[in-house]
Design a protein around this motif. Structure first.
Motif, PDB file in Angstrom:
ATOM      1  N   ARG A 282     -26.589  16.929  62.305  1.00  0.00           N
ATOM      2  CA  ARG A 282     -26.848  15.613  62.878  1.00  0.00           C
ATOM      3  C   ARG A 282     -25.643  15.125  63.681  1.00  0.00           C
ATOM      4  NH1 ARG A 282     -28.565  11.244  58.826  1.00  0.00           N
ATOM      5  NH2 ARG A 282     -27.266  12.369  57.333  1.00  0.00           N
ATOM      6  N   PRO A 283     -25.874  14.447  64.801  1.00  0.00           N
ATOM      7  CA  PRO A 283     -24.756  13.950  65.613  1.00  0.00           C
ATOM      8  C   PRO A 283     -23.912  12.923  64.854  1.00  0.00           C
ATOM      9  CG  PRO A 283     -26.809  13.909  66.857  1.00  0.00           C
ATOM     10  CD  PRO A 283     -27.172  14.172  65.420  1.00  0.00           C
ATOM     11  N   VAL A 284     -22.674  12.820  65.267  1.00  0.00           N
ATOM     12  CA  VAL A 284     -21.780  11.769  64.799  1.00  0.00           C
ATOM     13  C   VAL A 284     -21.937  10.582  65.737  1.00  0.00           C
ATOM     14  CG1 VAL A 284     -19.359  11.100  64.521  1.00  0.00           C
ATOM     15  CG2 VAL A 284     -20.127  13.363  63.773  1.00  0.00           C
ATOM     16  N   GLU A 285     -22.061   9.387  65.169  1.00  0.00           N
ATOM     17  CA  GLU A 285     -22.196   8.175  65.973  1.00  0.00           C
ATOM     18  C   GLU A 285     -20.979   7.284  65.759  1.00  0.00           C
ATOM     19  OE1 GLU A 285     -26.816   7.135  66.345  1.00  0.00           O
ATOM     20  OE2 GLU A 285     -26.065   7.001  64.288  1.00  0.00           O
ATOM     21  N   LYS A 286     -20.450   6.760  66.861  1.00  0.00           N
ATOM     22  CA  LYS A 286     -19.286   5.879  66.747  1.00  0.00           C
ATOM     23  C   LYS A 286     -19.207   4.976  67.967  1.00  0.00           C
ATOM     24  CE  LYS A 286     -16.303   9.579  68.560  1.00  0.00           C
ATOM     25  NZ  LYS A 286     -15.154  10.475  68.258  1.00  0.00           N
ATOM     26  N   PHE A 287     -18.495   3.876  67.792  1.00  0.00           N
ATOM     27  CA  PHE A 287     -18.190   2.981  68.910  1.00  0.00           C
ATOM     28  C   PHE A 287     -16.713   3.124  69.200  1.00  0.00           C
ATOM     29  CE2 PHE A 287     -17.518  -0.811  71.384  1.00  0.00           C
ATOM     30  CZ  PHE A 287     -18.722  -0.970  72.065  1.00  0.00           C
TER      31      PHE A 287
ATOM     32  N   PHE B 156     -16.716   4.305  63.285  1.00  0.00           N
ATOM     33  CA  PHE B 156     -17.870   5.156  63.041  1.00  0.00           C
ATOM     34  C   PHE B 156     -19.067   4.334  62.557  1.00  0.00           C
ATOM     35  CE2 PHE B 156     -14.449   8.086  63.315  1.00  0.00           C
ATOM     36  CZ  PHE B 156     -14.992   9.293  63.713  1.00  0.00           C
ATOM     37  N   LEU B 157     -20.241   4.830  62.890  1.00  0.00           N
ATOM     38  CA  LEU B 157     -21.491   4.147  62.583  1.00  0.00           C
ATOM     39  C   LEU B 157     -22.387   5.068  61.759  1.00  0.00           C
ATOM     40  CD1 LEU B 157     -22.135   2.786  66.202  1.00  0.00           C
ATOM     41  CD2 LEU B 157     -21.009   1.568  64.314  1.00  0.00           C
ATOM     42  N   GLY B 158     -23.574   4.572  61.444  1.00  0.00           N
ATOM     43  CA  GLY B 158     -24.544   5.404  60.737  1.00  0.00           C
ATOM     44  C   GLY B 158     -24.058   5.831  59.369  1.00  0.00           C
ATOM     45  N   ARG B 159     -24.208   7.106  59.059  1.00  0.00           N
ATOM     46  CA  ARG B 159     -23.859   7.604  57.728  1.00  0.00           C
ATOM     47  C   ARG B 159     -22.360   7.577  57.466  1.00  0.00           C
ATOM     48  NH1 ARG B 159     -24.662  12.139  60.969  1.00  0.00           N
ATOM     49  NH2 ARG B 159     -23.393  14.013  60.540  1.00  0.00           N
ATOM     50  N   HIS B 160     -21.548   7.399  58.525  1.00  0.00           N
ATOM     51  CA  HIS B 160     -20.093   7.334  58.365  1.00  0.00           C
ATOM     52  C   HIS B 160     -19.546   5.925  58.585  1.00  0.00           C
ATOM     53  CE1 HIS B 160     -20.705  11.708  59.519  1.00  0.00           C
ATOM     54  NE2 HIS B 160     -20.174  11.766  58.320  1.00  0.00           N
TER      55      HIS B 160
ATOM     56  N   PHE C 120     -10.554  14.854  58.930  1.00  0.00           N
ATOM     57  CA  PHE C 120     -10.766  13.811  59.927  1.00  0.00           C
ATOM     58  C   PHE C 120     -11.017  14.357  61.329  1.00  0.00           C
ATOM     59  CE2 PHE C 120      -8.233  11.528  56.642  1.00  0.00           C
ATOM     60  CZ  PHE C 120      -9.220  10.634  56.261  1.00  0.00           C
ATOM     61  N   HIS C 121     -11.201  15.671  61.451  1.00  0.00           N
ATOM     62  CA  HIS C 121     -11.617  16.230  62.727  1.00  0.00           C
ATOM     63  C   HIS C 121     -13.098  15.928  62.914  1.00  0.00           C
ATOM     64  CE1 HIS C 121      -8.174  19.437  62.732  1.00  0.00           C
ATOM     65  NE2 HIS C 121      -7.732  18.186  62.668  1.00  0.00           N
TER      66      HIS C 121
ATOM     67  N   ARG D  67     -20.159  17.639  59.625  1.00  0.00           N
ATOM     68  CA  ARG D  67     -20.753  18.443  58.555  1.00  0.00           C
ATOM     69  C   ARG D  67     -20.925  17.653  57.266  1.00  0.00           C
ATOM     70  NH1 ARG D  67     -16.242  22.985  59.331  1.00  0.00           N
ATOM     71  NH2 ARG D  67     -16.622  23.480  61.522  1.00  0.00           N
ATOM     72  N   THR D  68     -20.447  16.420  57.239  1.00  0.00           N
ATOM     73  CA  THR D  68     -20.528  15.605  56.034  1.00  0.00           C
ATOM     74  C   THR D  68     -21.661  14.595  56.145  1.00  0.00           C
ATOM     75  OG1 THR D  68     -18.976  13.918  56.831  1.00  0.00           O
ATOM     76  CG2 THR D  68     -18.049  15.850  55.716  1.00  0.00           C
ATOM     77  N   GLU D  69     -22.085  14.078  54.994  1.00  0.00           N
ATOM     78  CA  GLU D  69     -23.217  13.166  54.949  1.00  0.00           C
ATOM     79  C   GLU D  69     -22.825  11.727  54.671  1.00  0.00           C
ATOM     80  OE1 GLU D  69     -26.387  13.713  55.764  1.00  0.00           O
ATOM     81  OE2 GLU D  69     -25.686  15.674  56.431  1.00  0.00           O
ATOM     82  N   SER D  70     -21.543  11.468  54.430  1.00  0.00           N
ATOM     83  CA  SER D  70     -21.133  10.103  54.123  1.00  0.00           C
ATOM     84  C   SER D  70     -19.622   9.970  54.260  1.00  0.00           C
ATOM     85  CB  SER D  70     -21.539   9.719  52.692  1.00  0.00           C
ATOM     86  OG  SER D  70     -20.784  10.483  51.751  1.00  0.00           O
ATOM     87  N   VAL D  71     -19.164   8.719  54.304  1.00  0.00           N
ATOM     88  CA  VAL D  71     -17.728   8.455  54.300  1.00  0.00           C
ATOM     89  C   VAL D  71     -17.094   8.988  53.036  1.00  0.00           C
ATOM     90  CG1 VAL D  71     -15.951   6.659  54.295  1.00  0.00           C
ATOM     91  CG2 VAL D  71     -17.938   6.411  55.753  1.00  0.00           C
ATOM     92  N   MET D  72     -17.794   8.831  51.923  1.00  0.00           N
ATOM     93  CA  MET D  72     -17.222   9.256  50.662  1.00  0.00           C
ATOM     94  C   MET D  72     -17.025  10.764  50.620  1.00  0.00           C
ATOM     95  SD  MET D  72     -16.718   6.391  49.639  1.00  0.00           S
ATOM     96  CE  MET D  72     -15.713   7.064  48.341  1.00  0.00           C
ATOM     97  N   GLU D  73     -17.878  11.500  51.303  1.00  0.00           N
ATOM     98  CA  GLU D  73     -17.706  12.946  51.358  1.00  0.00           C
ATOM     99  C   GLU D  73     -16.470  13.301  52.183  1.00  0.00           C
ATOM    100  OE1 GLU D  73     -20.272  16.961  52.498  1.00  0.00           O
ATOM    101  OE2 GLU D  73     -21.293  15.014  52.338  1.00  0.00           O
ATOM    102  N   VAL D  74     -16.236  12.540  53.256  1.00  0.00           N
ATOM    103  CA  VAL D  74     -15.027  12.750  54.065  1.00  0.00           C
ATOM    104  C   VAL D  74     -13.781  12.466  53.228  1.00  0.00           C
ATOM    105  CG1 VAL D  74     -13.721  11.986  56.091  1.00  0.00           C
ATOM    106  CG2 VAL D  74     -16.207  12.178  56.222  1.00  0.00           C
ATOM    107  N   LEU D  75     -13.790  11.343  52.524  1.00  0.00           N
ATOM    108  CA  LEU D  75     -12.639  10.970  51.713  1.00  0.00           C
ATOM    109  C   LEU D  75     -12.441  11.931  50.543  1.00  0.00           C
ATOM    110  CD1 LEU D  75     -12.991   7.077  51.614  1.00  0.00           C
ATOM    111  CD2 LEU D  75     -11.640   8.491  53.167  1.00  0.00           C
ATOM    112  N   SER D  76     -13.542  12.425  49.986  1.00  0.00           N
ATOM    113  CA  SER D  76     -13.442  13.399  48.903  1.00  0.00           C
ATOM    114  C   SER D  76     -12.763  14.669  49.393  1.00  0.00           C
ATOM    115  CB  SER D  76     -14.836  13.714  48.354  1.00  0.00           C
ATOM    116  OG  SER D  76     -14.770  14.719  47.371  1.00  0.00           O
TER     117      SER D  76
END
Length: 212
Positions: free
Chosen positions: A86-91, A107-111, A144-145, A151-160
């Motif tokens: 899925r695409p990454v969405e951000k402003f 970041f927007l959406g799931r992030h 944070f690349h 490849r992650t589904e949430s902010v918490m997955e990034v932080l994990s």
């Protein structure tokens, strides 16, 4: 249609603290990634006014080569639909301070809740005067690349993922964060190791995330 653009890129990436210039103008970005050779990034990006296909090489001595080909936005949107992830969405907010141009990605959406700042430099040794709202340098942190965030589904997955890469003070599953949540409640149980490295920056992000 413009021709292929070739050049080098030298940039640094930082965490963003409260107080960043939310009033800065910007644009909505959607970007996705296609499989490529090891170390190569193949990105498709959409904005309302233009689309791009970009190929980036691995970073060597702080710099990497990139080739960018502009395409119509509708073509970029169609290609995003073909990306395996899925695409990454951000402003992206544009802001100039301290003689440098900053790009602040909200970041927007799931992030949603993740915010990073990038600054492009003339060379890898250029000094970076950091505004008060700019936090830790995470340029070399793969979590944070954008290609990894996709490849992650949430902010918490990034932080994990970041937490597992840290070498700061280790914290166990019983550590309590703001709101009474334990580390074991924040990190997915299936991924939570027996000892997770949690530094001050990660703690602050977790506290802020759970206070939203």
């Amino acid at each position: 249609m413009a021709n292929l653009i070739l050049g080098t890129e030298t940039e640094r990436k930082f965490l963003v603290h409260d107080g960043w210039p939310r009033q800065a103008p910007g644009r909505l970005i959607r970007q996705g990634y296609f499989p490529a050779a090891s170390g190569i990034t193949l990105r498709v990006r959409w904005t309302e006014s233009r689309g791009t296909i970009t190929v980036k090489t691995p970073v060597v001595a702080g710099t990497r080569w990139e080739a960018e080909y502009p395409i119509p936005p509708e073509q970029a949107e169609a290609l995003l639909g073909l990306c395996p992830l899925r695409p990454v969405e951000k402003f992206r907010h544009d802001w100039s301070e301290g003689g440098l141009h900053w790009e602040i990605d909200r970041f927007l959406g799931r992030h949603a809740g993740l915010c990073l700042a990038e600054v492009e430099l003339m060379h890898p040794w250029q000094a970076v005067p950091k505004p008060a709202w700019v936090g830790e340098d995470v340029t070399r942190v793969q979590a944070f690349h954008n290609s990894v965030i996709a490849r992650t589904e949430s902010v918490m997955e990034v932080l994990s993922l970041w937490g597992r890469l840290r070498t700061a003070k280790p914290a166990g599953a019983g550590e309590t964060f703001k709101g009474g949540k334990r580390a074991a409640d924040i990190f997915p149980a299936a991924e939570f190791p027996r000892r997770v490295h949690v530094g001050p920056e990660l703690r602050n992000l977790l506290h802020r995330w759970h206070s939203l």
